[in-house]
Design an enzyme around this catalytic site. Structure first.
Site, PDB file in Angstrom:
ATOM      1  N   ARG A 124      86.306  89.439 -21.662  1.00  0.00           N
ATOM      2  CA  ARG A 124      86.246  88.082 -21.081  1.00  0.00           C
ATOM      3  C   ARG A 124      84.830  87.674 -20.663  1.00  0.00           C
ATOM      4  NH1 ARG A 124      91.011  89.973 -18.945  1.00  0.00           N
ATOM      5  NH2 ARG A 124      92.820  89.074 -19.983  1.00  0.00           N
ATOM      6  N   LYS A 146      74.813  77.932 -27.257  1.00  0.00           N
ATOM      7  CA  LYS A 146      75.854  77.715 -28.281  1.00  0.00           C
ATOM      8  C   LYS A 146      75.961  78.999 -29.094  1.00  0.00           C
ATOM      9  CE  LYS A 146      75.938  72.840 -29.581  1.00  0.00           C
ATOM     10  NZ  LYS A 146      75.745  71.935 -30.725  1.00  0.00           N
ATOM     11  N   GLU A 188      62.592  72.078 -37.276  1.00  0.00           N
ATOM     12  CA  GLU A 188      63.151  71.884 -35.926  1.00  0.00           C
ATOM     13  C   GLU A 188      62.047  71.488 -34.932  1.00  0.00           C
ATOM     14  OE1 GLU A 188      66.316  71.824 -35.611  1.00  0.00           O
ATOM     15  OE2 GLU A 188      67.119  73.109 -37.201  1.00  0.00           O
ATOM     16  N   LYS A 230      63.999  71.084 -25.989  1.00  0.00           N
ATOM     17  CA  LYS A 230      65.409  71.504 -26.038  1.00  0.00           C
ATOM     18  C   LYS A 230      65.924  71.805 -24.619  1.00  0.00           C
ATOM     19  CE  LYS A 230      69.013  73.930 -28.322  1.00  0.00           C
ATOM     20  NZ  LYS A 230      69.529  74.666 -29.451  1.00  0.00           N
ATOM     21  N   GLU A 240      77.235  69.240 -24.537  1.00  0.00           N
ATOM     22  CA  GLU A 240      77.117  68.213 -25.576  1.00  0.00           C
ATOM     23  C   GLU A 240      78.104  67.064 -25.372  1.00  0.00           C
ATOM     24  OE1 GLU A 240      76.281  69.857 -29.418  1.00  0.00           O
ATOM     25  OE2 GLU A 240      76.572  67.932 -30.405  1.00  0.00           O
ATOM     26  N   ARG A 244      72.877  65.621 -25.472  1.00  0.00           N
ATOM     27  CA  ARG A 244      72.544  66.745 -26.353  1.00  0.00           C
ATOM     28  C   ARG A 244      72.657  66.361 -27.830  1.00  0.00           C
ATOM     29  NH1 ARG A 244      73.966  73.169 -25.259  1.00  0.00           N
ATOM     30  NH2 ARG A 244      72.959  73.931 -27.142  1.00  0.00           N
ATOM     31  N   ASN A 248      70.569  66.379 -32.761  1.00  0.00           N
ATOM     32  CA  ASN A 248      71.068  66.322 -34.143  1.00  0.00           C
ATOM     33  C   ASN A 248      70.250  65.380 -35.017  1.00  0.00           C
ATOM     34  OD1 ASN A 248      73.103  68.153 -33.830  1.00  0.00           O
ATOM     35  ND2 ASN A 248      74.561  66.629 -33.094  1.00  0.00           N
ATOM     36  N   HIS A 251      70.102  65.956 -38.613  1.00  0.00           N
ATOM     37  CA  HIS A 251      71.147  66.941 -38.908  1.00  0.00           C
ATOM     38  C   HIS A 251      72.412  66.332 -39.500  1.00  0.00           C
ATOM     39  CE1 HIS A 251      68.556  69.600 -36.737  1.00  0.00           C
ATOM     40  NE2 HIS A 251      69.385  70.624 -36.847  1.00  0.00           N
ATOM     41  N   HIS A 255      73.275  68.364 -42.553  1.00  0.00           N
ATOM     42  CA  HIS A 255      74.477  69.189 -42.728  1.00  0.00           C
ATOM     43  C   HIS A 255      75.237  68.771 -43.975  1.00  0.00           C
ATOM     44  CE1 HIS A 255      74.632  70.234 -38.173  1.00  0.00           C
ATOM     45  NE2 HIS A 255      74.058  71.205 -38.860  1.00  0.00           N
ATOM     46  N   HIS A 267      68.859  75.394 -44.194  1.00  0.00           N
ATOM     47  CA  HIS A 267      69.098  74.463 -43.092  1.00  0.00           C
ATOM     48  C   HIS A 267      67.849  73.619 -42.789  1.00  0.00           C
ATOM     49  CE1 HIS A 267      70.835  72.971 -39.379  1.00  0.00           C
ATOM     50  NE2 HIS A 267      69.738  73.340 -38.741  1.00  0.00           N
TER      51      HIS A 267
HETATM   52  N1  LIG Z   1      73.310  78.438 -31.665  1.00  0.00           N
HETATM   53  C1  LIG Z   1      72.580  77.377 -31.959  1.00  0.00           C
HETATM   54  O1  LIG Z   1      72.324  76.500 -31.123  1.00  0.00           O
HETATM   55  C2  LIG Z   1      72.006  77.268 -33.341  1.00  0.00           C
HETATM   56  C3  LIG Z   1      71.053  76.299 -33.627  1.00  0.00           C
HETATM   57  C4  LIG Z   1      70.499  76.273 -34.904  1.00  0.00           C
HETATM   58  C5  LIG Z   1      70.914  77.194 -35.859  1.00  0.00           C
HETATM   59  N2  LIG Z   1      71.861  78.117 -35.543  1.00  0.00           N
HETATM   60  C6  LIG Z   1      72.306  79.112 -36.519  1.00  0.00           C
HETATM   61  O2  LIG Z   1      71.181  79.931 -36.826  1.00  0.00           O
HETATM   62  C7  LIG Z   1      71.356  80.482 -38.139  1.00  0.00           C
HETATM   63  C8  LIG Z   1      70.076  80.344 -38.899  1.00  0.00           C
HETATM   64  O3  LIG Z   1      69.073  81.075 -38.217  1.00  0.00           O
HETATM   65  P1  LIG Z   1      67.829  81.712 -38.992  1.00  0.00           P
HETATM   66  O4  LIG Z   1      67.196  80.691 -39.843  1.00  0.00           O
HETATM   67  O5  LIG Z   1      67.016  82.427 -37.976  1.00  0.00           O
HETATM   68  O6  LIG Z   1      68.559  82.689 -40.011  1.00  0.00           O
HETATM   69  P2  LIG Z   1      68.768  84.282 -40.079  1.00  0.00           P
HETATM   70  O7  LIG Z   1      69.144  84.825 -38.777  1.00  0.00           O
HETATM   71  O8  LIG Z   1      69.698  84.509 -41.232  1.00  0.00           O
HETATM   72  O9  LIG Z   1      67.326  84.800 -40.475  1.00  0.00           O
HETATM   73  C9  LIG Z   1      66.792  84.464 -41.731  1.00  0.00           C
HETATM   74  C10 LIG Z   1      66.307  85.697 -42.458  1.00  0.00           C
HETATM   75  O10 LIG Z   1      65.093  86.142 -41.849  1.00  0.00           O
HETATM   76  C11 LIG Z   1      65.158  87.544 -41.607  1.00  0.00           C
HETATM   77  N3  LIG Z   1      64.289  87.784 -40.466  1.00  0.00           N
HETATM   78  C12 LIG Z   1      64.536  87.556 -39.155  1.00  0.00           C
HETATM   79  N4  LIG Z   1      63.447  87.817 -38.429  1.00  0.00           N
HETATM   80  C13 LIG Z   1      62.499  88.244 -39.282  1.00  0.00           C
HETATM   81  C14 LIG Z   1      61.141  88.645 -39.128  1.00  0.00           C
HETATM   82  N5  LIG Z   1      60.539  88.637 -37.937  1.00  0.00           N
HETATM   83  N6  LIG Z   1      60.464  89.007 -40.249  1.00  0.00           N
HETATM   84  C15 LIG Z   1      61.041  88.980 -41.468  1.00  0.00           C
HETATM   85  N7  LIG Z   1      62.305  88.585 -41.688  1.00  0.00           N
HETATM   86  C16 LIG Z   1      63.025  88.232 -40.593  1.00  0.00           C
HETATM   87  C17 LIG Z   1      66.621  87.822 -41.371  1.00  0.00           C
HETATM   88  O11 LIG Z   1      66.918  89.168 -41.630  1.00  0.00           O
HETATM   89  C18 LIG Z   1      67.273  86.884 -42.378  1.00  0.00           C
HETATM   90  O12 LIG Z   1      67.313  87.515 -43.635  1.00  0.00           O
HETATM   91  C19 LIG Z   1      72.516  79.732 -38.761  1.00  0.00           C
HETATM   92  O13 LIG Z   1      73.652  80.549 -38.762  1.00  0.00           O
HETATM   93  C20 LIG Z   1      72.730  78.546 -37.834  1.00  0.00           C
HETATM   94  O14 LIG Z   1      74.078  78.101 -37.809  1.00  0.00           O
HETATM   95  C21 LIG Z   1      72.410  78.176 -34.303  1.00  0.00           C
HETATM   96 ZN   LIG Z   2      69.047  72.731 -36.832  1.00  0.00          ZN
END
Ligand SMILES: NC(=O)c1ccc[n+]([C@@H]2O[C@H](COP(=O)([O-])OP(=O)(O)OC[C@H]3O[C@@H](n4cnc5c(N)ncnc54)[C@H](O)[C@@H]3O)[C@@H](O)[C@H]2O)c1
Ligand SMILES: [Zn+2]
Length: 373
Positions: A124, A146, A188, A230, A240, A244, A248, A251, A255, A267
Site C-alpha cells: 500500500r 505521475k 521537453e 514543471k 492535473e 497541469r 501538454n 503533446h 501523442h 516521444h
Molecule cells: N511520469 C511522467 O510524468 C512522464 C513524463 C514523460 C514521459 N514519461 C515516460 O517516460 C518514458 C520515456 O522516458 P525516456 O525517454 O527516458 O526513455 P527510456 O527510459 O526508455 O530511456 C531511453 C533509452 O536510454 C537508455 N538510457 C538511459 N539512460 C542512459 C544513459 N545515461 N546513457 C545511455 N543510455 C541511457 C535506456 O536504457 C533506454 O534504452 C515513457 O515511458 C514515457 O511514458 C513519463
Molecule cells: Zn512529454
C-alpha cells in the site's frame, strides 16, 4: 549544484527537493541519510544503465554498509507493463522488503515510471527516490509523481500519483546518451520555455545546437530552469485538475502522431512536431505574433527536431488517434496554445477547423473522409 523545492499546495508534508548538479550522484548516500532511516534499499535499473550508473552507485551504497539490492530490467518501453511490476514486487517480498524500505529508480522515464508505480502499490505504498539518467527524465518524467505502466490497449493506462522523496539529476550521466535521446529531452525543455520561461527560451536560442553536447557547462542551469517550470505547475495542480494541462503543449498532436506511426516516432520528436503545429495554431487563434512563431519554430529546428508532421501520416489518422485518446469531445479538441513566448492558454478548436488547419499548414491532401466527429 542547484536545489529546487517542490512544494505541493496544501500538502507540505509531501514536498521534496530536486538536486541538480554535476557530480551530485556522489552525494546520494548523504542525501538519503537526511531523509531518514530505511530498512533496505532497492536500486531499480535497466540493463543499459546498470554498468554506466547503477553499479557504481550500488558499490558506493554498499561501502557504507547499507543493505542494498539491485534489480535489473530489460531496457525500453516494452518493459513498462503490469507483469514487470508484479515480478518486481514479488522479488521485493522474497528479499523481505518492508514498509520502511526505499526504492531508488536509476534510469530513464521507463524505469522511473515502473519504480514509482511499484512503490505506490507495494504494501500500500513505500517511499522511493528518482535518479533520472536521460535528459527527458531529468527535466520531465522524474518530477511530479505521475507513475504507471502501459496496457496493450494504450500507454500509461494504469498508474497512480505517488511523489518521490527526492530527485537527483546529474548532467554528467548524459555523456553516454545517444544524440536522438538528447534531442528528445530538448523537446521537453523547449516546451517548458515556451509555456513558462521566456528567459530560458532566450538562452536556448543563443546556445542552439551547442547544447546537444552533454559537456556544455550551460546544461546544468538549463535543466534546473526547465525543472522549475514543471515544479511551479505541479505545485499548484498536483493531480492535473487544471493548470497541469499546460504541460501538454505539443503533446495533444504529439501523442496522436506517436500512435498513428505505431510508436516508430520517438516521444520527443513527435512532441516537437506537435509543438510545430501548436505554434501555427497559436498564430492563428491565440494572437502569437509571426515573429515569435518564427523564433519558436527556428529554435525547434536548431536542436535538430522536426516542426512538421511527416507527410506519410494523413490528417484523418491523426484525428482518429485524437478521438481514440478521448481528446475530441462533442466535436471540440482543447489545445494548449501560446499567446506569446512564455505564456500558455487553453483554447478549444473544432474538429473541422483542426482538419482544415492541419491540411493547410502541412500541405496535406484532404483524405476525403467527410463528417468526422
Ligand atoms: N511520469 C511522467 O510524468 C512522464 C513524463 C514523460 C514521459 N514519461 C515516460 O517516460 C518514458 C520515456 O522516458 P525516456 O525517454 O527516458 O526513455 P527510456 O527510459 O526508455 O530511456 C531511453 C533509452 O536510454 C537508455 N538510457 C538511459 N539512460 C542512459 C544513459 N545515461 N546513457 C545511455 N543510455 C541511457 C535506456 O536504457 C533506454 O534504452 C515513457 O515511458 C514515457 O511514458 C513519463
Ligand atoms: Zn512529454
Amino acid at each position: 549544484m542547484q536545489r529546487i523545492r517542490l512544494t505541493l499546495e496544501g500538502r507540505k508534508d509531501s514536498s521534496y527537493d530536486l538536486l541538480i548538479g554535476r557530480g551530485i550522484l556522489s552525494s546520494l548516500h548523504r542525501e538519503i541519510q537526511r531523509l531518514g532511516s530505511f530498512s533496505f534499499y532497492g536500486l531499480v535499473t535497466d540493463e543499459v544503465v546498470r554498468p554506466l550508473v547503477a553499479e557504481p552507485l550500488l558499490e558506493e551504497l554498499k561501502s557504507y554498509g547499507i543493505k542494498t539490492a539491485l534489480f535489473t530490467l530489460p531496457a525500453g518501453e516494452a518493459t513498462k507493463t503490469m507483469d514487470t511490476v508484479v515480478d518486481l514486487c514479488h522479488e521485493l517480498t522474497t528479499l523481505s522488503f518492508d514498509r520502511k524500505s526505499l526504492l531508488i529508480a536509476v534510469g530513464g522515464g521507463v524505469i522511473g515510471d515502473i519504480t514509482g508505480f511499484a512503490a505506490a502499490i507495494y504494501m500500500r505504498g513505500i517511499r522511493y527516490i528518482q535518479v533520472p539518467t536521460t535528459l527527458l527524465a531529468q527535466v520531465d518524467s522524474a518530477i511530479g509523481g505521475k507513475t504507471g505502466v502501459d496496457l496493450p490497449s494504450g500507454k500509461n493506462l494504469l498508474g497512480a500519483f505517488h511523489q518521490p522523496l527526492l530527485v537527483l539529476a546529474d548532467p554528467d550521466v548524459l555523456g553516454t546518451l545517444p544524440p536522438d535521446a538528447m534531442r528528445d529531452g530538448f523537446a521537453e525543455i523547449i516546451k517548458s520555455a515556451l509555456i513558462g520561461q521566456p528567459k530560458l527560451f532566450s538562452i536556448l536560442e543563443m546556445e542552439g545546437a551547442n547544447l546537444l553536447n552533454a559537456d556544455n557547462p550551460m546544461l546544468e542551469n538549463i535543466i534546473a530552469d526547465a525543472c522549475s517550470v514543471k515544479c511551479r505547475v505541479v505545485s499548484q495542480d498536483e493531480l492535473e485538475a487544471g493548470l497541469r494541462r499546460i504541460l501538454n503543449f505539443g503533446h495533444t498532436l504529439g501523442h496522436a502522431l506517436e500512435a498513428a506511426s505505431n510508436y516508430k516516432i520517438s516521444h520527443g520528436h513527435a512532441v516537437a512536431a506537435g509543438m510545430g503545429a501548436a505554434v501555427q495554431f497559436s498564430r492563428q487563434w491565440a494572437g502569437l505574433t509571426s515573429d515569435e512563431a518564427d523564433r519558436a519554430l527556428s529554435l525547434i529546428r536548431k536542436l535538430g527536431l522536426p516542426t512538421e508532421l511527416p507527410a506519410d501520416v494523413d490528417v484523418n489518422s491523426l484525428l482518429v488517434a485524437l478521438e481514440r485518446d478521448k481528446k475530441i469531445q462533442a466535436g471540440i479538441c482543447h489545445f494548449v496554445l501560446i499567446s506569446k513566448i512564455g505564456q500558455a492558454i487553453i483554447h478549444p478548436i473544432s474538429v473541422e477547423d483542426l482538419r482544415q488547419s492541419l491540411t493547410q499548414i502541412q500541405g496535406f491532401r484532404d483524405s476525403g473522409i467527410q463528417g468526422f466527429q
